[in-house]
Design a protein around this motif. Sequence first.
Motif, short mmCIF file in Angstrom:
data_model
loop_
_atom_site.label_atom_id
_atom_site.label_comp_id
_atom_site.label_asym_id
_atom_site.label_seq_id
_atom_site.Cartn_x
_atom_site.Cartn_y
_atom_site.Cartn_z
N GLY A 233 -3.32 -84.56 -36.00
CA GLY A 233 -3.90 -85.74 -35.73
C GLY A 233 -4.38 -85.85 -34.20
N GLY A 234 -3.71 -85.18 -33.34
CA GLY A 234 -4.19 -85.06 -31.98
C GLY A 234 -5.45 -84.22 -31.70
N SER A 235 -5.74 -83.51 -32.54
CA SER A 235 -7.13 -82.73 -32.49
C SER A 235 -8.26 -83.50 -33.12
CB SER A 235 -6.98 -81.38 -33.05
OG SER A 235 -6.53 -80.36 -32.16
N MET A 236 -7.89 -84.47 -34.30
CA MET A 236 -8.86 -85.38 -34.80
C MET A 236 -9.11 -86.40 -33.46
SD MET A 236 -7.02 -85.94 -38.36
CE MET A 236 -6.51 -84.58 -39.39
N ASN A 237 -8.25 -86.72 -32.97
CA ASN A 237 -8.60 -88.01 -31.81
C ASN A 237 -9.32 -87.16 -30.77
OD1 ASN A 237 -7.86 -90.54 -30.25
ND2 ASN A 237 -6.94 -88.86 -28.98
N ASP A 238 -9.05 -85.89 -30.36
CA ASP A 238 -9.82 -85.36 -29.23
C ASP A 238 -11.16 -84.89 -29.41
OD1 ASP A 238 -7.50 -85.82 -27.95
OD2 ASP A 238 -7.20 -83.46 -27.33
N LEU A 239 -11.64 -84.83 -31.01
CA LEU A 239 -12.93 -84.54 -31.45
C LEU A 239 -13.54 -85.90 -31.28
CD1 LEU A 239 -12.47 -82.39 -34.84
CD2 LEU A 239 -13.86 -81.85 -32.69
N GLY A 240 -13.08 -87.05 -31.46
CA GLY A 240 -13.52 -88.30 -31.17
C GLY A 240 -13.84 -88.30 -29.85
N TYR A 241 -13.09 -87.99 -29.00
CA TYR A 241 -13.40 -88.03 -27.46
C TYR A 241 -14.46 -87.29 -27.24
CZ TYR A 241 -12.59 -87.19 -22.64
OH TYR A 241 -12.89 -86.87 -21.19
N CYS A 242 -14.46 -85.89 -27.86
CA CYS A 242 -15.78 -84.85 -27.68
C CYS A 242 -17.00 -85.79 -27.89
CB CYS A 242 -15.49 -83.71 -28.24
SG CYS A 242 -14.15 -82.88 -27.43
N TYR A 243 -17.01 -86.28 -29.13
CA TYR A 243 -18.15 -87.01 -29.58
C TYR A 243 -18.60 -88.18 -28.73
CZ TYR A 243 -19.08 -84.27 -33.47
OH TYR A 243 -19.62 -83.08 -34.74
N HIS A 258 -15.69 -91.91 -36.68
CA HIS A 258 -15.40 -91.29 -37.72
C HIS A 258 -13.91 -90.52 -37.37
CE1 HIS A 258 -15.37 -88.34 -41.21
NE2 HIS A 258 -15.27 -87.36 -40.10
N TRP A 259 -13.79 -89.53 -36.29
CA TRP A 259 -12.55 -88.92 -35.99
C TRP A 259 -11.52 -89.71 -35.61
CZ3 TRP A 259 -11.94 -84.62 -37.94
CH2 TRP A 259 -12.73 -83.63 -38.35
N TYR A 260 -11.93 -91.04 -34.78
CA TYR A 260 -10.71 -91.63 -34.47
C TYR A 260 -10.09 -92.32 -35.64
CZ TYR A 260 -12.39 -91.68 -29.39
OH TYR A 260 -12.53 -91.51 -28.30
N LYS A 261 -10.76 -92.63 -36.64
CA LYS A 261 -10.42 -93.31 -37.95
C LYS A 261 -9.63 -92.09 -38.49
CE LYS A 261 -11.51 -95.76 -42.00
NZ LYS A 261 -12.55 -96.69 -42.56
N LYS A 262 -10.03 -90.91 -38.78
CA LYS A 262 -9.19 -90.01 -39.21
C LYS A 262 -7.98 -89.81 -38.49
CE LYS A 262 -10.83 -86.25 -41.25
NZ LYS A 262 -10.93 -86.45 -42.64
N ALA A 264 -6.14 -91.90 -36.66
CA ALA A 264 -5.45 -93.03 -37.00
C ALA A 264 -4.81 -93.07 -38.20
CB ALA A 264 -6.37 -94.30 -36.79
N GLU A 265 -5.72 -92.82 -39.32
CA GLU A 265 -5.29 -92.64 -40.37
C GLU A 265 -4.09 -91.26 -40.82
OE1 GLU A 265 -8.69 -92.46 -42.86
OE2 GLU A 265 -9.07 -94.54 -42.87
N ALA A 266 -4.14 -90.61 -39.97
CA ALA A 266 -3.13 -89.38 -39.87
C ALA A 266 -1.95 -89.47 -39.18
CB ALA A 266 -3.74 -88.11 -39.41
N GLY A 267 -2.03 -90.90 -38.67
CA GLY A 267 -0.61 -91.40 -38.05
C GLY A 267 -0.58 -91.30 -36.45
N ASN A 268 -1.65 -90.73 -35.83
CA ASN A 268 -1.81 -90.47 -34.46
C ASN A 268 -2.15 -91.94 -33.67
OD1 ASN A 268 -3.77 -89.89 -31.94
ND2 ASN A 268 -2.38 -88.03 -32.24
N GLY A 269 -1.03 -92.13 -32.84
CA GLY A 269 -1.17 -93.18 -31.91
C GLY A 269 -2.23 -93.61 -30.98
N GLU A 270 -2.78 -92.34 -30.51
CA GLU A 270 -3.88 -92.57 -29.50
C GLU A 270 -5.25 -92.82 -30.30
OE1 GLU A 270 -3.71 -92.77 -26.48
OE2 GLU A 270 -1.71 -92.08 -25.98
N ASN A 274 -7.75 -95.83 -29.96
CA ASN A 274 -9.04 -95.72 -29.62
C ASN A 274 -10.00 -96.15 -30.82
OD1 ASN A 274 -8.88 -94.23 -27.32
ND2 ASN A 274 -8.49 -92.25 -28.28
N LEU A 275 -9.57 -96.38 -32.07
CA LEU A 275 -10.27 -96.90 -32.97
C LEU A 275 -10.13 -98.39 -32.67
CD1 LEU A 275 -11.79 -96.81 -35.87
CD2 LEU A 275 -9.58 -97.02 -36.86
N GLY A 276 -9.20 -98.94 -32.21
CA GLY A 276 -9.09 -100.44 -31.98
C GLY A 276 -10.10 -100.77 -30.95
#
Length: 387
Positions: A233-243, A258-262, A264-270, A274-276
């Motif tokens: 989940g942390g890498s999904m969040n960081d991909l969002g950051y990169c995009y 898209h990546w922030y949502k993935k 978030a749905e994986a349970g990653n708090g950050e 970010n999706l919020g």
Amino acid sequence: MYKRILAGLLIFGIMLPCVGLGEGADEAFSLYDLMRYEEAYQAALPLAEAGDAQAQRLMGNLYMQGLGVEEDEEKAAAYYLQAALAGDDIAMNNLGVCCEHGYGMEANLQEAFSWYEKSAEAGNDTAMLNLGLLYFWEKGTEQNPERAYSLFLRSSEKGNAIALHWVGICSLYGYGTPKDEKLAVAAFEAAAEAEYPDAMHYLGMCYLDGHGVEKDGEQAVNWYRKAAAAGHGGSMNDLGYCYQNGEGVKKNMAMAVHWYKKAAEAGNGEGMLNLGNCYRQGVGTKKNESSAFAWYKKAAEAGVAEGMYNLALCYYQRVGTPRLPEQALYWMQQAADLGYGPAYIGLAEIYYSGVLGKPDDAEAKKWLEKAVEAQVEGAEELLKQMK
């Protein structure tokens, strides 16, 4: 503010290790490996009752995982205890796991420490890792960085990829060993080659920020993708950051969402936070205050301080929810208790505004003074205005 995870220490270090073969229980273990669990249970049961330690350990695994038999953590722990007392080092480690997390018993960190130590002394690399993590997190023992690093190193030398990752963590931050970012990268690379997702994530971080390697956004994205594909989940969040920021990829806010949502749905708090933010600001998606509120609430409940702060603002400013001053105060206080500076100003405003019934200038001043002490931007000017 959008965040990426820089150093999410995600490992509890507690996975039940695969069973090994015991001389008297070859058939039972073979059936287990073939996923014929009910037959494995029937083969192991008489051997376990006759005192075969490896069969007792296998019975523990079956009960712990609910394979071929109804899941029963108490029976699992009891079988691990029998095998551990008979000298089975894997069972000692598994019993330590039970003691640490309260599987089938009341959690007892001192007992967990004792069983991990016995197993590690018998040469079990998983126990070395778990014991090192107790020293690292100061659980059941005094914090000892040098001892933690030594145990991670010994475990990694036996081929434990997770321990190798922790050698990288210690080397990256100078924990129990001199700081050596190049050594950290080498350790992360070796652990990543063994398909350990956390190591892939840290490699991405190193390439993105230039720790031990030349900064390379494309390589960072490459490793984040590999870790995300493994469910990190942390890498999904960081991909969002990169995009969002055009790091290693072309800037694309729709892909960031898209990546922030993935994440978030994986349970990653950050990722939830970010999706919020994206829903709140209408960035990369249609503005939706109700969705922003919902994701801030999830982030807050996941323990993210900025999520608590943003949730408090929603309750205070009627963003996606009616104004609820008591809830605003509660979540602002939670964020402040975690040391989140802007929440100090938020508390000052709540008390100064009188939304709780009447203004409380003394309490507002107290929180502004805390904000000034914490060097929160704008706090000093607000305090001067109040005086």
